[in-house]
Design a protein around this motif. Structure first.
Motif, PDB file in Angstrom:
ATOM      1  N   LYS A   1       0.350  -1.382  -0.257  1.00 13.41           N
ATOM      2  CA  LYS A   1      -0.066   0.221   0.100  1.00 13.41           C
ATOM      3  C   LYS A   1       0.824   1.076  -0.191  1.00 13.41           C
ATOM      4  N   LEU A   2       2.217   1.240   0.015  1.00 18.03           N
ATOM      5  CA  LEU A   2       2.948   2.021   0.060  1.00 18.03           C
ATOM      6  C   LEU A   2       3.714   2.402  -1.408  1.00 18.03           C
ATOM      7  N   PRO A   3       4.239   4.021  -1.971  1.00 18.77           N
ATOM      8  CA  PRO A   3       4.958   4.079  -3.204  1.00 18.77           C
ATOM      9  C   PRO A   3       6.620   3.677  -2.610  1.00 18.77           C
ATOM     10  N   ASN A   4       6.462   2.628  -4.552  1.00 19.89           N
ATOM     11  CA  ASN A   4       7.596   1.763  -4.117  1.00 19.89           C
ATOM     12  C   ASN A   4       8.848   2.538  -3.275  1.00 19.89           C
TER      13      ASN A   4
ATOM     14  N   TRP B   1       1.205  10.945   4.472  1.00 18.06           N
ATOM     15  CA  TRP B   1       2.754  11.796   4.222  1.00 18.06           C
ATOM     16  C   TRP B   1       3.175  10.861   3.145  1.00 18.06           C
ATOM     17  N   ARG B   2       2.490  10.179   2.673  1.00 20.04           N
ATOM     18  CA  ARG B   2       2.905   8.932   1.746  1.00 20.04           C
ATOM     19  C   ARG B   2       2.932   9.515  -0.185  1.00 20.04           C
ATOM     20  N   ARG B   3       2.333  10.758   0.052  1.00 17.31           N
ATOM     21  CA  ARG B   3       2.297  11.192  -1.432  1.00 17.31           C
ATOM     22  C   ARG B   3       3.418  12.299  -1.636  1.00 17.31           C
ATOM     23  N   ILE B   4       3.623  12.572  -0.658  1.00 11.92           N
ATOM     24  CA  ILE B   4       4.996  13.367  -0.811  1.00 11.92           C
ATOM     25  C   ILE B   4       6.265  13.084  -0.879  1.00 11.92           C
TER      26      ILE B   4
END
Length: 375
Positions: free
Chosen positions: A11-14, A57-60
């Protein structure tokens, strides 16, 4: 409370990783991190608010890591997969005082072999921790970005002006109450954790109602701290007297079509939040509000009365965020008096309270512009 399993990194960016850091001020901290942790990279510390997680904060984080930073985002005390805190309403509130929350962050950095960070970045209640961190230890927290919650400075010495805003709110033609004092009530955790719509739908409505997706969020400055002025804000801040928060936000539950269109918080990502809060409840997080509303931390914070923040600072919020106006005049106080090296204030179009999620590209750009121009 069940012991957490390791975070589902699918569920997290790579480039974002999940791990635990042991023995930090009595806690086992869960953190998300991005970028290489070698000490040659400058570090950034990202502090979430309520009802959020490090995951907020996952998107930044990827953009900051790509720019050369080592990025650290913890689940703070009372939240998520960080453990060692007590969720009993009757437990000692001392661990949730702001100075101890700053101590949590100093301990975490020490455990990560960091003697400073280039910037501390706080959103919502995390902005309070970031502000006191920069105020007290500018040698460690060398610049500061606050999001969505302006900082009025430490409490002043001397007697408090008389008045009872709560009785005034009750006396309105449409009786109201302030959400922070509601959150301090014994029933608040059960109201939200055991609500009829379930935690997932509660959070869906809560995030929607405070976002730019709720088109009635058209904030403006309030003239003064009076019941009549405060009652101009939506009911997620100044609640109807006889409704709890779950009942309040249920009235603004988005339609299935609106949920399907939501690109900044699709259901698969909201499930991260709802699974965590279903497991932990909300009481740990609500204890932060209790320390604020009952005044137990004011005496120790008054030690810093009159002190200003001297590190480079900036403020970012959504243009549709009522949070910047909920305490009348604080935004101007912060940038004109509290922060002596204030660089800019950006109100981001198309974002409400969850600015770093709703408009992550714009927020990343503003952050990197601030960081690149530090001196």
């Amino acid at each position: 409370m069940n012991l957490p399993q390791h975070f589902n990194e699918d569920k997290l960016p790579n480039c974002v990783r999940s791990r635990f850091v042991e023995d930090v001020n009595g806690l086992r901290f869960h953190i998300l991190e991005a970028g290489e942790p070698d000490l040659t990279r400058p570090a950034l510390l990202l502090l979430h608010g309520f009802p959020e997680l490090a995951y907020s904060w996952r998107r930044i984080m990827p953009a900051l890591a790509s720019a050369g930073y080592y990025v650290i985002a913890p689940d703070q005390r009372g939240y998520g997969r960080t453990t060692g805190w007590c969720d009993d309403y009757d437990a000692d509130l001392a661990p949730y005082r702001l100075l101890n929350l700053v101590r949590d962050m100093l301990g975490l950095l020490n455990a990560l072999d960091r003697d400073h960070v280039s910037s501390v970045i706080g959103h919502d209640f995390g902005a309070s921790v970031a502000a006191y961190a920069a105020l007290i230890r500018p040698d460690v927290f060398r610049s500061m970005t606050l999001m969505s919650a302006p900082f009025a400075g430490p409490p002043t010495l001397g007697p408090i002006a008389p008045g009872n805003i709560h009785e005034e709110l009750k006396a309105l033609n449409k009786p109201r109450k302030h959400y922070q004092w509601y959150y301090s009530n014994r029933s608040a955790n059960t109201d939200m954790h055991c609500c009829s719509q379930g935690v997932h739908n509660f959070l869906r409505a809560y995030f929607h109602y405070k976002s730019a997706d709720w088109h009635a969020n058209k904030p403006f400055p309030l003239a003064e701290w009076t019941a009549a002025e405060l009652a101009k804000m939506p009911t997620y801040y100044i609640m109807d007297l006889n409704k709890n928060m779950a009942e309040t936000v249920a009235e603004e539950m988005p339609s299935p079509a609106q949920i399907a269109r939501n690109s900044w918080l699709p259901d698969s990502e909201l499930l991260i939040y709802s699974a965590e809060y279903q497991r932990t409840g909300f009481q740990g997080a609500l204890n932060w509000y209790r320390c604020r509303t009952n005044g137990i931390q004011n005496r120790e914070l008054e030690v810093f009365a009159g002190r200003t923040i001297g590190v480079p600072s900036c403020f970012i919020a959504g243009a549709s965020d009522w949070g910047i106006h909920q305490v009348p005049g604080v935004l101007d106080t912060m940038r004109n008096h509290v922060c002596s090296d204030f660089r800019f204030c950006h109100l981001v179009p198309g974002a409400g309270h969850w600015v770093q999620q709703e408009q992550s590209e714009q927020v990343s750009r503003h952050l990197l512009n601030f960081l690149r121009n530090l001196s």
